[in-house]
Design a protein around this motif. Structure first.
Motif, mmCIF file in Angstrom:
data_model
loop_
_atom_site.group_PDB
_atom_site.id
_atom_site.type_symbol
_atom_site.label_atom_id
_atom_site.label_comp_id
_atom_site.label_asym_id
_atom_site.label_seq_id
_atom_site.Cartn_x
_atom_site.Cartn_y
_atom_site.Cartn_z
ATOM 1 N N ILE A 113 42.583 41.963 42.269
ATOM 2 C CA ILE A 113 41.606 41.106 42.923
ATOM 3 C C ILE A 113 40.207 41.583 42.560
ATOM 4 C CG2 ILE A 113 41.709 42.483 45.057
ATOM 5 C CD1 ILE A 113 41.038 39.881 46.571
ATOM 6 N N VAL A 114 39.324 40.628 42.271
ATOM 7 C CA VAL A 114 37.893 40.904 42.109
ATOM 8 C C VAL A 114 37.188 40.183 43.254
ATOM 9 C CG1 VAL A 114 35.847 40.644 40.676
ATOM 10 C CG2 VAL A 114 38.060 41.119 39.599
ATOM 11 N N PRO A 115 36.653 40.924 44.227
ATOM 12 C CA PRO A 115 35.982 40.274 45.354
ATOM 13 C C PRO A 115 34.809 39.414 44.899
ATOM 14 C CG PRO A 115 36.439 42.573 45.855
ATOM 15 C CD PRO A 115 36.724 42.385 44.387
ATOM 16 N N LYS A 116 34.549 38.380 45.675
ATOM 17 C CA LYS A 116 33.535 37.391 45.296
ATOM 18 C C LYS A 116 32.147 38.001 45.126
ATOM 19 C CE LYS A 116 32.861 36.055 50.154
ATOM 20 N NZ LYS A 116 33.040 34.938 51.122
ATOM 21 N N HIS A 117 31.857 39.080 45.867
ATOM 22 C CA HIS A 117 30.511 39.639 45.811
ATOM 23 C C HIS A 117 30.231 40.387 44.513
ATOM 24 C CE1 HIS A 117 33.132 42.011 48.629
ATOM 25 N NE2 HIS A 117 32.917 42.941 47.725
ATOM 26 N N PHE A 118 31.214 40.461 43.608
ATOM 27 C CA PHE A 118 30.963 41.051 42.298
ATOM 28 C C PHE A 118 30.532 40.014 41.264
ATOM 29 C CE2 PHE A 118 33.379 44.433 44.203
ATOM 30 C CZ PHE A 118 32.749 45.561 43.713
ATOM 31 N N PHE A 119 30.620 38.751 41.617
ATOM 32 C CA PHE A 119 30.327 37.720 40.626
ATOM 33 C C PHE A 119 28.840 37.410 40.568
ATOM 34 C CE2 PHE A 119 34.836 37.227 40.743
ATOM 35 C CZ PHE A 119 35.149 36.780 39.476
ATOM 36 N N VAL A 120 28.285 37.629 39.379
ATOM 37 C CA VAL A 120 26.892 37.289 39.070
ATOM 38 C C VAL A 120 26.905 36.498 37.770
ATOM 39 C CG1 VAL A 120 25.892 39.277 40.268
ATOM 40 C CG2 VAL A 120 26.617 39.515 37.896
ATOM 41 N N ASP A 121 25.806 35.862 37.458
ATOM 42 C CA ASP A 121 25.747 34.984 36.289
ATOM 43 C C ASP A 121 26.181 35.673 35.000
ATOM 44 O OD1 ASP A 121 24.673 33.335 38.197
ATOM 45 O OD2 ASP A 121 22.914 32.756 37.019
ATOM 46 N N SER A 122 25.843 36.962 34.857
ATOM 47 C CA SER A 122 26.125 37.656 33.605
ATOM 48 C C SER A 122 27.619 37.859 33.359
ATOM 49 C CB SER A 122 25.406 39.013 33.580
ATOM 50 O OG SER A 122 25.850 39.828 34.650
ATOM 51 N N LEU A 123 28.459 37.673 34.381
ATOM 52 C CA LEU A 123 29.903 37.796 34.201
ATOM 53 C C LEU A 123 30.541 36.497 33.718
ATOM 54 C CD1 LEU A 123 31.094 39.860 37.304
ATOM 55 C CD2 LEU A 123 30.620 40.665 34.988
ATOM 56 N N ILE A 124 29.762 35.423 33.669
ATOM 57 C CA ILE A 124 30.284 34.114 33.259
ATOM 58 C C ILE A 124 29.725 33.773 31.883
ATOM 59 C CG2 ILE A 124 30.617 31.720 33.928
ATOM 60 C CD1 ILE A 124 31.700 33.837 35.918
ATOM 61 N N GLU A 125 30.603 33.675 30.913
ATOM 62 C CA GLU A 125 30.203 33.394 29.536
ATOM 63 C C GLU A 125 30.381 31.910 29.229
ATOM 64 O OE1 GLU A 125 30.956 35.830 25.571
ATOM 65 O OE2 GLU A 125 32.758 34.727 26.172
ATOM 66 N N LYS A 126 29.326 31.293 28.753
ATOM 67 C CA LYS A 126 29.362 29.865 28.412
ATOM 68 C C LYS A 126 30.047 29.671 27.066
ATOM 69 C CE LYS A 126 26.218 25.906 28.613
ATOM 70 N NZ LYS A 126 24.787 25.516 28.799
ATOM 71 N N ARG A 127 31.010 28.768 27.035
ATOM 72 C CA ARG A 127 31.707 28.492 25.784
ATOM 73 C C ARG A 127 31.069 27.305 25.077
ATOM 74 N NH1 ARG A 127 37.743 28.238 28.072
ATOM 75 N NH2 ARG A 127 38.316 27.939 25.892
ATOM 76 N N LYS A 128 31.461 27.104 23.829
ATOM 77 C CA LYS A 128 30.900 26.002 23.056
ATOM 78 C C LYS A 128 31.375 24.668 23.626
ATOM 79 C CE LYS A 128 30.489 28.399 18.612
ATOM 80 N NZ LYS A 128 30.913 28.395 17.178
ATOM 81 N N PRO A 129 30.481 23.667 23.686
ATOM 82 C CA PRO A 129 30.896 22.344 24.170
ATOM 83 C C PRO A 129 31.974 21.754 23.264
ATOM 84 C CG PRO A 129 28.496 22.520 24.060
ATOM 85 C CD PRO A 129 29.047 23.712 23.352
ATOM 86 N N LEU A 130 32.825 20.917 23.827
ATOM 87 C CA LEU A 130 33.839 20.250 23.030
ATOM 88 C C LEU A 130 33.175 19.322 22.020
ATOM 89 C CD1 LEU A 130 36.590 19.341 25.663
ATOM 90 C CD2 LEU A 130 36.480 21.310 24.129
ATOM 91 N N ALA A 131 33.808 19.178 20.883
ATOM 92 C CA ALA A 131 33.253 18.358 19.794
ATOM 93 C C ALA A 131 33.131 16.893 20.214
ATOM 94 C CB ALA A 131 34.138 18.474 18.564
ATOM 95 N N ALA A 132 32.278 16.181 19.507
ATOM 96 C CA ALA A 132 32.043 14.765 19.809
ATOM 97 C C ALA A 132 33.305 13.933 19.642
ATOM 98 C CB ALA A 132 30.933 14.226 18.913
ATOM 99 N N THR A 133 34.254 14.417 18.850
ATOM 100 C CA THR A 133 35.498 13.678 18.619
ATOM 101 C C THR A 133 36.553 13.949 19.694
ATOM 102 O OG1 THR A 133 36.220 15.489 17.178
ATOM 103 C CG2 THR A 133 35.155 13.590 16.123
ATOM 104 N N ALA A 134 36.300 14.927 20.564
ATOM 105 C CA ALA A 134 37.271 15.288 21.597
ATOM 106 C C ALA A 134 37.288 14.247 22.707
ATOM 107 C CB ALA A 134 36.937 16.665 22.174
#
Length: 255
Positions: A113-134
């Motif tokens: 378990i990772v308690p909620k109070h450990f979550f900050v923006d830097s722990l969330i990595e943005k992935r590439k958007p899906l292609a226009a053909t998706a």
């Protein structure tokens, strides 16, 4: 706590993802307790609720469950980036349960378990958007950087098939609950300093050791122009909370 999965539930499904979801979520509902209040079980919430799978019927704490076959890696794939960022900024953001399982043997290998109070923006990595053909063109997912969570935020409930003591899990969970009273910026500073501290190999460390991370922390926190003073402040806070010990002038010891 039983590490066995009920594989009979998978018979009604053909896809691996459906089988895994049904079997692992059933396991959590049957076995997991609330580490916040000690309640003996969690309730499964309605499907498709964003960033929430389970809730404690006693204290109302909510949990999001993530499971993957094999071993837990450095990152965990999650859903929509914007949804995740929005939720971790809200007061009712969930604790996260991470499971590694062996579907062939029908067993849970690791569960933490990772308690909620450990979550900050830097722990969330943005992935590439899906292609226009998706089919969902432009949709942007995210990954949780599990290896960036400080060690005291990754609380093992099952490790290598061995079940941890419930009281010890609850104690570890509650020992960091003070983070929930801090805003995201303050939490981010504390966790960044702790991650730097964890990179120091020895149990004892000095202020000079911590000052070696000054440049990194300055990049992470460009609005702060007195990094060394901030490092000392964060170490004082960690000491006051019993997470490190003061040994002598400028010397600390990890607990």
């Amino acid at each position: 706590m039983d590490t066995c999965l009920d594989m009979s539930l998978a018979a009604a499904y053909t896809s691996h993802s459906q089988r895994a979801r049904v079997v692992t979520e059933d396991w959590v509902e049957r076995n997991m307790y609330c580490p916040r209040c000690g309640s003996g079980h969690l309730e499964h919430l309605k499907a498709n609720r964003p960033v929430a799978d389970f809730a404690c019927p006693q204290c109302g704490e909510i949990f999001e469950s993530k499971a993957q076959r094999g071993a837990l890696g450095r990152t965990i794939a999650d859903g929509a980036y914007d949804t995740m960022i929005r939720r971790i900024h809200e007061s009712n953001n969930p604790d996260f349960l991470f499971m590694a399982y062996d579907l062939d043997l029908g067993r849970v290998k690791d569960f933490l378990i990772v308690p909620k109070h450990f979550f900050v923006d830097s722990l969330i990595e943005k992935r590439k958007p899906l292609a226009a053909t998706a089919r969902r063109a432009g949709w942007t997912g995210c990954s949780i950087l599990l290896d960036e969570v400080p060690s005291w935020g990754r609380i093992a409930i099952i490790r290598g098939g061995l079940v941890a003591d419930k009281e010890e899990v609850c104690r570890q969970y509650r020992s960091t609950s003070f983070l929930g009273d801090m805003n995201l910026s303050s939490r981010g500073w504390l966790m960044d300093v702790f991650r730097c501290m964890e990179e120091i190999g020895s149990i004892e460390f000095t202020l000079s050791d911590m000052y070696r991370f000054e440049e990194r922390l300055a990049i992470l926190h460009p609005d702060n122009h007195n990094i060394r003073a901030k490092i000392r402040q964060q170490l004082q806070m960690l000491r006051d909370r019993g997470l490190i010990r003061f040994v002598s002038r400028g010397v600390y010891r990890k607990c």
